[in-house]
Design an enzyme around this catalytic site. Structure first.
Site, PDB file in Angstrom:
ATOM      1  N   LYS A   1      -3.517 -19.172  31.116  1.00  0.00           N
ATOM      2  CA  LYS A   1      -2.793 -18.174  31.917  1.00  0.00           C
ATOM      3  C   LYS A   1      -3.538 -16.851  31.901  1.00  0.00           C
ATOM      4  O   LYS A   1      -3.692 -16.205  32.939  1.00  0.00           O
ATOM      5  CB  LYS A   1      -1.377 -17.962  31.351  1.00  0.00           C
ATOM      6  CG  LYS A   1      -0.433 -19.107  31.610  1.00  0.00           C
ATOM      7  CD  LYS A   1       0.972 -18.697  31.221  1.00  0.00           C
ATOM      8  CE  LYS A   1       1.869 -19.905  31.094  1.00  0.00           C
ATOM      9  NZ  LYS A   1       3.130 -19.598  30.444  1.00  0.00           N
TER      10      LYS A   1
ATOM     11  N   GLU B   1       2.667 -30.905  23.535  1.00  0.00           N
ATOM     12  CA  GLU B   1       2.883 -29.460  23.417  1.00  0.00           C
ATOM     13  C   GLU B   1       3.490 -29.101  22.064  1.00  0.00           C
ATOM     14  O   GLU B   1       3.336 -27.987  21.577  1.00  0.00           O
ATOM     15  CB  GLU B   1       3.793 -28.973  24.560  1.00  0.00           C
ATOM     16  CG  GLU B   1       3.380 -27.603  25.066  1.00  0.00           C
ATOM     17  CD  GLU B   1       4.155 -27.138  26.273  1.00  0.00           C
ATOM     18  OE1 GLU B   1       3.527 -26.922  27.315  1.00  0.00           O
ATOM     19  OE2 GLU B   1       5.387 -26.982  26.187  1.00  0.00           O
TER      20      GLU B   1
ATOM     21  N   HIS C   1      -4.192 -54.094  34.239  1.00  0.00           N
ATOM     22  CA  HIS C   1      -5.322 -54.349  35.140  1.00  0.00           C
ATOM     23  C   HIS C   1      -6.225 -53.123  35.261  1.00  0.00           C
ATOM     24  O   HIS C   1      -7.015 -53.025  36.182  1.00  0.00           O
ATOM     25  CB  HIS C   1      -4.800 -54.779  36.515  1.00  0.00           C
ATOM     26  CG  HIS C   1      -3.971 -56.023  36.438  1.00  0.00           C
ATOM     27  ND1 HIS C   1      -4.444 -57.260  36.799  1.00  0.00           N
ATOM     28  CD2 HIS C   1      -2.706 -56.224  35.996  1.00  0.00           C
ATOM     29  CE1 HIS C   1      -3.505 -58.163  36.594  1.00  0.00           C
ATOM     30  NE2 HIS C   1      -2.438 -57.559  36.108  1.00  0.00           N
TER      31      HIS C   1
HETATM   32  O1  PA5 Z   1       8.015 -26.469  26.921  1.00  0.00           O
HETATM   33  C1  PA5 Z   1       7.736 -25.339  27.279  1.00  0.00           C
HETATM   34  O2  PA5 Z   1       8.127 -24.342  26.658  1.00  0.00           O
HETATM   35  C2  PA5 Z   1       6.921 -25.102  28.518  1.00  0.00           C
HETATM   36  O3  PA5 Z   1       6.485 -26.279  29.054  1.00  0.00           O
HETATM   37  C3  PA5 Z   1       7.750 -24.361  29.555  1.00  0.00           C
HETATM   38  O4  PA5 Z   1       8.877 -25.114  29.853  1.00  0.00           O
HETATM   39  C4  PA5 Z   1       6.936 -24.115  30.816  1.00  0.00           C
HETATM   40  O5  PA5 Z   1       5.784 -23.392  30.500  1.00  0.00           O
HETATM   41  C5  PA5 Z   1       7.752 -23.349  31.840  1.00  0.00           C
HETATM   42  O6  PA5 Z   1       8.178 -22.127  31.316  1.00  0.00           O
HETATM   43  P1  PA5 Z   1       9.308 -21.289  32.017  1.00  0.00           P
HETATM   44  O7  PA5 Z   1      10.572 -22.093  32.004  1.00  0.00           O
HETATM   45  O8  PA5 Z   1       9.431 -20.049  31.188  1.00  0.00           O
HETATM   46  O9  PA5 Z   1       8.857 -21.004  33.416  1.00  0.00           O
END
Ligand code: PA5
Length: 446
Positions: free
Chosen positions: A418, A283, A304
């Site tokens: 989303k 990410e 394996h």
């Molecule tokens: O690292 C990030 O920013 C994302 O993975 C968020 O943690 C994830 O989308 C969850 O978001 P939120 O805490 O706003 O629900």
């Protein structure tokens, strides 16, 4: 013992290391001088020194309360809002932690939209006292919002509205978002996701600390490990700072066409840590057509399965072995006078010794097969080393992200699915997209 980095099997030449030195130095300075892209999200950099001590005390109190009031804690969150806590609990307690520990069992909901998964957790709380820690920085993420609605209803049915309130702990933004507003209105105990810390850097804030403490982890030790790593990796000398060295190696591997990094471990307790690592790396770095694709492997299990590909398949990867030097338990292979299984050659060895031979044998085989290997060694799987390792990966990643020229602290790509999902669900505001997507899907079906 601090984290050790062994780069002898990476086959990198001194010349390449000298070439990369100014780049890593520059990335390190961008980070520490807080002038790189996304610098407003660097709250994690000094977190072990600056964290809110008063809230830390409240986290410990809440954890104790949860342990007294419940047999099960349901943690609701997705992405950065759950991966770190889950990683920590298994890092220290192992994959069977829920069954082996004396305090509450901790289960994670809101991590998907699977009806079967959610129903399984509902089965687990059936007839047992439970509490809920709902975690969302934005307070609007669909998966945890849906799960929270369902578990809140269960709590209210079981304990009444007032009773439910005492079992709901909300971790969210200090000022805004649907969850924040709901928590204020209903009077839930709340904890804060700091403004300057993004989801995947948040596991040592209340986001991860409350579930970890409730699940029996020693969060003082976690923060101590993190603080010691913070000091250790302040050294601006490239060759003496393992976060810079690791970042430089990752960068060089990418430049040489190694597009996949496999984080391999030999401890099943690290499988969830691998999930946390994958999110942190993918990410943060996977942007603008760039980045290393992070993959994890749990050896010897995966030798394996994907072991075949690593040994013999397309040469697109390098391997980072996360090695744990000392197991917490000693298991000795017994001698057997009949030796029907032919295993007496290993009699008297500990499993840890066998695991180490497997690691060394695999390393040589993979290096011979053309897969560069680097080894990150930690002493043991403890609360302290968890904090230490989290900080090590955070800082290394931030440096390597700057080296490839991206902003490691945003995640624009996550929004795409989303938008489509909201449009297909008929969420108000997405009407224009809805028909267009439906037509496209219809075209795919026919
Ligand atoms: O690292 C990030 O920013 C994302 O993975 C968020 O943690 C994830 O989308 C969850 O978001 P939120 O805490 O706003 O629900």
């Amino acid at each position: 013992m601090a984290i050790k980095l062994n780069i002898k099997n990476t086959d990198l030449r001194e010349q390449e290391m000298s070439m990369v030195q100014p780049l890593v130095q520059n990335a390190y300075e961008q980070l520490t001088e807080r002038r790189g892209a996304g610098h407003e999200m660097l709250g994690w950099l000094e977190l072990p020194r600056t964290y809110d001590k008063k809230e830390f005390g409240r986290i410990k109190d809440a954890a104790e309360r949860i342990q007294k009031q419940s047999q099960v804690l349901v943690v609701i969150g997705i992405g950065g809002s759950y991966l770190g806590a889950r990683a920590g609990l298994e890092f220290v307690g192992g994959p069977f932690a829920n069954l082996l520990r004396k305090c509450v069992e901790v289960y994670f909901a809101g991590t998907s939209l699977s009806a079967d998964y959610l129903s399984n957790i509902l089965q687990l709380i059936d007839g047992r006292d439970f509490s809920v820690n709902v975690i969302s920085k934005s307070g609007t993420t669909t998966e945890p919002a849906v799960a929270f609605r369902i578990f809140r209803q269960k709590l209210e049915e079981r304990y009444g509205k007032e009773g439910a309130k005492k079992r709901i702990y909300a971790t969210t933004d200090a000022h805004k978002g649907a969850l924040h507003n709901m928590a204020v209105k209903e009077g839930y105990e709340t904890f804060v996701v700091p403004d300057n810390i993004g989801g995947r850097f948040s596991c040592l804030s209340a986001v991860g600390l409350l579930p970890m403490a409730a699940g029996g982890m020693n969060i003082d030790q976690v923060m101590q490990g993190c603080a010691d790593a913070c000091t250790e990796y302040e050294n601006p000398d490239f060759l003496k700072n393992n976060t810079m060295l690791y970042a430089a190696l990752r960068f060089l591997m990418l430049m040489k066409g190694r597009q996949v990094e496999i984080l391999a471990s030999y401890e099943p307790a690290l499988i969830q840590f691998g999930e946390w690592y994958k999110q942190l790396m993918a990410e943060s770095e996977g942007k603008d057509g760039k980045g290393l694709f992070p993959v994890t492997a749990s050896f010897t299990t995966d030798l394996h399965s994907i072991g075949q590909f690593i040994q013999d398949g397309a040469r697109i990867m390098f391997e980072t072995v996360l090695w744990v030097q000392r197991s917490k338990n000693e298991v000795i292979v017994p001698h057997n006078s009949e030796n029907a299984d032919g295993l007496n050659f290993a009699a008297g060895l500990t499993l840890q010794q066998m695991n180490e031979k497997a690691m060394n044998g695999t390393l040589l085989a993979h290096v011979d097969g053309g897969v560069p290997n680097l080894i990150i060694t930690i002493d043991q799987l403890t609360d302290y080393t968890f904090g230490e390792l989290v900080y090590f990966f955070w800082k290394s990643l931030a440096i390597s992200g700057y080296m490839i020229g991206i902003n490691p602290f945003d995640q624009p790509g996550v929004e795409e699915y989303k938008r489509n999902m909201f449009a297909l669900l008929g969420k108000p505001g997405y009407e224009a997209m809805e028909n267009m997507l439906k037509n496209r899907l219809h075209g795919l079906e026919s």
